[in-house]
Motif scaffolding. Sequence first.
Motif, PDB file in Angstrom:
ATOM      1  N   THR A  17      -4.134 -17.649  11.663  1.00 46.28           N
ATOM      2  CA  THR A  17      -3.336 -17.487  10.314  1.00 46.28           C
ATOM      3  C   THR A  17      -1.574 -18.134  10.627  1.00 46.28           C
ATOM      4  OG1 THR A  17      -4.421 -15.736   8.880  1.00 46.28           O
ATOM      5  CG2 THR A  17      -2.636 -16.064   8.164  1.00 46.28           C
ATOM      6  N   LEU A  18      -0.984 -17.110  11.518  1.00 46.07           N
ATOM      7  CA  LEU A  18       0.259 -17.323  12.476  1.00 46.07           C
ATOM      8  C   LEU A  18       0.689 -19.250  12.498  1.00 46.07           C
ATOM      9  CD1 LEU A  18       0.860 -13.981  14.104  1.00 46.07           C
ATOM     10  CD2 LEU A  18       1.561 -14.252  11.772  1.00 46.07           C
ATOM     11  N   LEU A  19      -0.641 -19.435  13.231  1.00 43.07           N
ATOM     12  CA  LEU A  19      -0.367 -20.959  13.802  1.00 43.07           C
ATOM     13  C   LEU A  19      -0.573 -21.647  12.636  1.00 43.07           C
ATOM     14  CD1 LEU A  19      -2.904 -20.959  16.620  1.00 43.07           C
ATOM     15  CD2 LEU A  19      -0.998 -21.415  16.531  1.00 43.07           C
ATOM     16  N   SER A  67      -7.140  -2.873   7.095  1.00 42.70           N
ATOM     17  CA  SER A  67      -8.269  -3.237   6.461  1.00 42.70           C
ATOM     18  C   SER A  67      -8.602  -4.140   6.082  1.00 42.70           C
ATOM     19  CB  SER A  67      -7.935  -2.523   5.487  1.00 42.70           C
ATOM     20  OG  SER A  67      -8.732  -1.739   4.027  1.00 42.70           O
ATOM     21  N   GLY A  68      -9.535  -4.478   6.255  1.00 46.66           N
ATOM     22  CA  GLY A  68     -10.510  -5.817   5.651  1.00 46.66           C
ATOM     23  C   GLY A  68     -11.090  -6.571   7.264  1.00 46.66           C
ATOM     24  N   SER A  69     -12.041  -7.355   6.977  1.00 46.71           N
ATOM     25  CA  SER A  69     -12.868  -8.132   8.013  1.00 46.71           C
ATOM     26  C   SER A  69     -12.123  -9.175   8.420  1.00 46.71           C
ATOM     27  CB  SER A  69     -14.306  -8.541   7.062  1.00 46.71           C
ATOM     28  OG  SER A  69     -14.009  -9.299   6.736  1.00 46.71           O
ATOM     29  N   SER A  70     -12.667 -10.213   9.472  1.00 46.16           N
ATOM     30  CA  SER A  70     -11.948 -11.161   9.908  1.00 46.16           C
ATOM     31  C   SER A  70     -12.254 -12.173   8.844  1.00 46.16           C
ATOM     32  CB  SER A  70     -12.714 -11.689  11.155  1.00 46.16           C
ATOM     33  OG  SER A  70     -14.550 -11.718  10.962  1.00 46.16           O
ATOM     34  N   ALA A  71     -13.105 -12.190   8.363  1.00 44.35           N
ATOM     35  CA  ALA A  71     -13.121 -12.857   6.823  1.00 44.35           C
ATOM     36  C   ALA A  71     -12.336 -13.168   6.287  1.00 44.35           C
ATOM     37  CB  ALA A  71     -14.912 -13.034   6.236  1.00 44.35           C
ATOM     38  N   ARG A  85      -5.723 -13.974   3.995  1.00 52.89           N
ATOM     39  CA  ARG A  85      -4.787 -13.221   4.191  1.00 52.89           C
ATOM     40  C   ARG A  85      -4.913 -11.637   2.905  1.00 52.89           C
ATOM     41  NH1 ARG A  85      -0.137 -14.827   1.884  1.00 52.89           N
ATOM     42  NH2 ARG A  85       0.831 -13.364   3.895  1.00 52.89           N
ATOM     43  N   ASP A  86      -6.537 -11.840   3.200  1.00 56.06           N
ATOM     44  CA  ASP A  86      -6.790 -10.552   2.394  1.00 56.06           C
ATOM     45  C   ASP A  86      -6.806  -9.634   2.603  1.00 56.06           C
ATOM     46  OD1 ASP A  86      -7.470  -9.067  -0.250  1.00 56.06           O
ATOM     47  OD2 ASP A  86      -9.407  -9.879  -0.549  1.00 56.06           O
ATOM     48  N   GLU A 103       4.051  -9.793   8.096  1.00 55.40           N
ATOM     49  CA  GLU A 103       3.660  -9.878   6.048  1.00 55.40           C
ATOM     50  C   GLU A 103       3.088 -11.809   6.324  1.00 55.40           C
ATOM     51  OE1 GLU A 103       7.818  -9.349   5.047  1.00 55.40           O
ATOM     52  OE2 GLU A 103       7.051  -7.198   3.612  1.00 55.40           O
ATOM     53  N   THR A 104       3.200 -12.126   6.976  1.00 60.66           N
ATOM     54  CA  THR A 104       3.045 -13.193   7.522  1.00 60.66           C
ATOM     55  C   THR A 104       1.286 -13.516   7.171  1.00 60.66           C
ATOM     56  OG1 THR A 104       4.577 -14.649   8.159  1.00 60.66           O
ATOM     57  CG2 THR A 104       2.316 -15.912   8.997  1.00 60.66           C
ATOM     58  N   ALA A 105       0.560 -12.053   7.631  1.00 57.89           N
ATOM     59  CA  ALA A 105      -0.861 -12.327   8.098  1.00 57.89           C
ATOM     60  C   ALA A 105      -1.278 -11.143   6.853  1.00 57.89           C
ATOM     61  CB  ALA A 105      -0.978 -12.039   9.626  1.00 57.89           C
ATOM     62  N   ALA A 106      -0.954 -10.551   6.194  1.00 55.85           N
ATOM     63  CA  ALA A 106      -1.511  -9.966   5.561  1.00 55.85           C
ATOM     64  C   ALA A 106      -0.860  -9.395   4.094  1.00 55.85           C
ATOM     65  CB  ALA A 106      -1.366  -8.488   6.435  1.00 55.85           C
ATOM     66  N   ARG A 107      -1.475  -9.634   2.576  1.00 53.64           N
ATOM     67  CA  ARG A 107      -1.392  -9.308   2.334  1.00 53.64           C
ATOM     68  C   ARG A 107      -0.451  -8.205   1.243  1.00 53.64           C
ATOM     69  NH1 ARG A 107      -4.231  -5.141  -1.258  1.00 53.64           N
ATOM     70  NH2 ARG A 107      -6.644  -5.518  -0.656  1.00 53.64           N
ATOM     71  N   SER A 108      -0.548  -7.076   2.063  1.00 53.64           N
ATOM     72  CA  SER A 108       0.359  -6.264   2.220  1.00 53.64           C
ATOM     73  C   SER A 108       0.636  -5.142   3.301  1.00 53.64           C
ATOM     74  CB  SER A 108       0.128  -4.852   0.923  1.00 53.64           C
ATOM     75  OG  SER A 108       0.231  -3.859   1.481  1.00 53.64           O
ATOM     76  N   VAL A 109       1.882  -4.523   3.710  1.00 56.34           N
ATOM     77  CA  VAL A 109       1.851  -3.830   5.088  1.00 56.34           C
ATOM     78  C   VAL A 109       2.522  -2.421   4.355  1.00 56.34           C
ATOM     79  CG1 VAL A 109       4.058  -4.059   6.542  1.00 56.34           C
ATOM     80  CG2 VAL A 109       3.158  -5.475   6.000  1.00 56.34           C
ATOM     81  N   ARG A 110       1.628  -1.627   4.708  1.00 60.43           N
ATOM     82  CA  ARG A 110       2.250  -0.311   4.145  1.00 60.43           C
ATOM     83  C   ARG A 110       2.628   0.932   5.997  1.00 60.43           C
ATOM     84  NH1 ARG A 110       1.526   1.118  -0.497  1.00 60.43           N
ATOM     85  NH2 ARG A 110       0.146  -0.428  -1.665  1.00 60.43           N
ATOM     86  N   HIS A 111       3.724   1.544   5.853  1.00 66.67           N
ATOM     87  CA  HIS A 111       4.272   2.063   6.820  1.00 66.67           C
ATOM     88  C   HIS A 111       3.717   3.807   6.528  1.00 66.67           C
ATOM     89  CE1 HIS A 111       7.417   4.207   9.277  1.00 66.67           C
ATOM     90  NE2 HIS A 111       6.540   4.355   9.797  1.00 66.67           N
ATOM     91  N   VAL A 112       2.758   4.371   6.952  1.00 69.44           N
ATOM     92  CA  VAL A 112       1.674   5.605   6.082  1.00 69.44           C
ATOM     93  C   VAL A 112       2.219   6.861   7.197  1.00 69.44           C
ATOM     94  CG1 VAL A 112       0.021   4.078   5.617  1.00 69.44           C
ATOM     95  CG2 VAL A 112       0.063   4.397   8.451  1.00 69.44           C
ATOM     96  N   GLY A 113       3.450   6.543   8.742  1.00 68.21           N
ATOM     97  CA  GLY A 113       3.973   7.432   9.197  1.00 68.21           C
ATOM     98  C   GLY A 113       4.038   7.141  10.619  1.00 68.21           C
TER      99      GLY A 113
END
Length: 303
Positions: free
Chosen positions: A20-22, A123-127, A132-133, A153-163
């Motif tokens: 995805t990054l490439l 959270s999510g499988s390789s597929a 990017r889901d 954020e390029t690789a994921a649909r959501s980025v959460r800071h959880v602690g």
Amino acid sequence: MNGRVGAVGLGLLGSALTGTLLERGFDVYGFDLDPQRRTEFEQRGGRAVDSVAAVAESADRLLLALPTSEISRTVCLGQDGIATAAQAGTVVMDATTARPSDSVAISRALAEHGVDYLDTAISGSSAMAWQRDIVVMAGGSSDALERVRPVLETAARSVRHVGGPGAGARTKLIVNLMLGAHRVVLAEALVLGEQAGVDLDVLLETLKDSAAYSKAMDGWGARMVTGDHDNPMSRIRQHAKDVRLILEEGQAAGSPLWMASTVAQVLAVAQAQGLGDADNSGVIAVFRALAAATQPQQEPPPA
């Protein structure tokens, strides 16, 4: 180095994240112990290097996607690892499904070398990662997270800071607890329908439209129906490792884990059936085998 990212671990998840990054213009330097993985990475446009140290010397944002946190510890703190090769100010993003206490220990040790560590659990499988889901659950300092947020954020649909350190790994185990239980109960429900003569394609679509819906149905439902457990998105043996970590965490926290204990038993049976490297949809094979074994024996025909 703004457009550069280093990656260690080019397996199912690592391949998807770096791919995805490439595709989106990052210059990615990668290493994996498996030469075939490195060749495939180069074919996608990556720059394969021959060691962890070479990755750390190539970029100041490093992505890890490894089988276990013990391997992460070696990559980060071992001889010729990130701690000794990376420049001060480097941020490590560890997508490994890890033991939370290991994430905390790695974070503290790297900090002594001026390197920030985030347990950026996925959270999510390789597929799903290829699409990017996926959701990133990050544990560590907010400052370090902001420095690598464009990558995540390029690789994921959501980025959460959880602690703080370890929180990402801990949250991932909680997510995987629920996901594993969803898969097992889906398998059980489909086999019940199968044994009762219900059309499984119709049943699966009805379940997706019902109050019982979960994303497990989207990712693994069709494969359960057809019995296609090859070309795994995620493997049974990997989830079994996750469940062992979940049970450890529950014991440490003093939290009952009845569902996780049941999932662990199902996975143990699946591995005993030779399904350790099968896709996680393969848990349905356990229920199908049990259903076959519990069928009433037909009376022999009269002589």
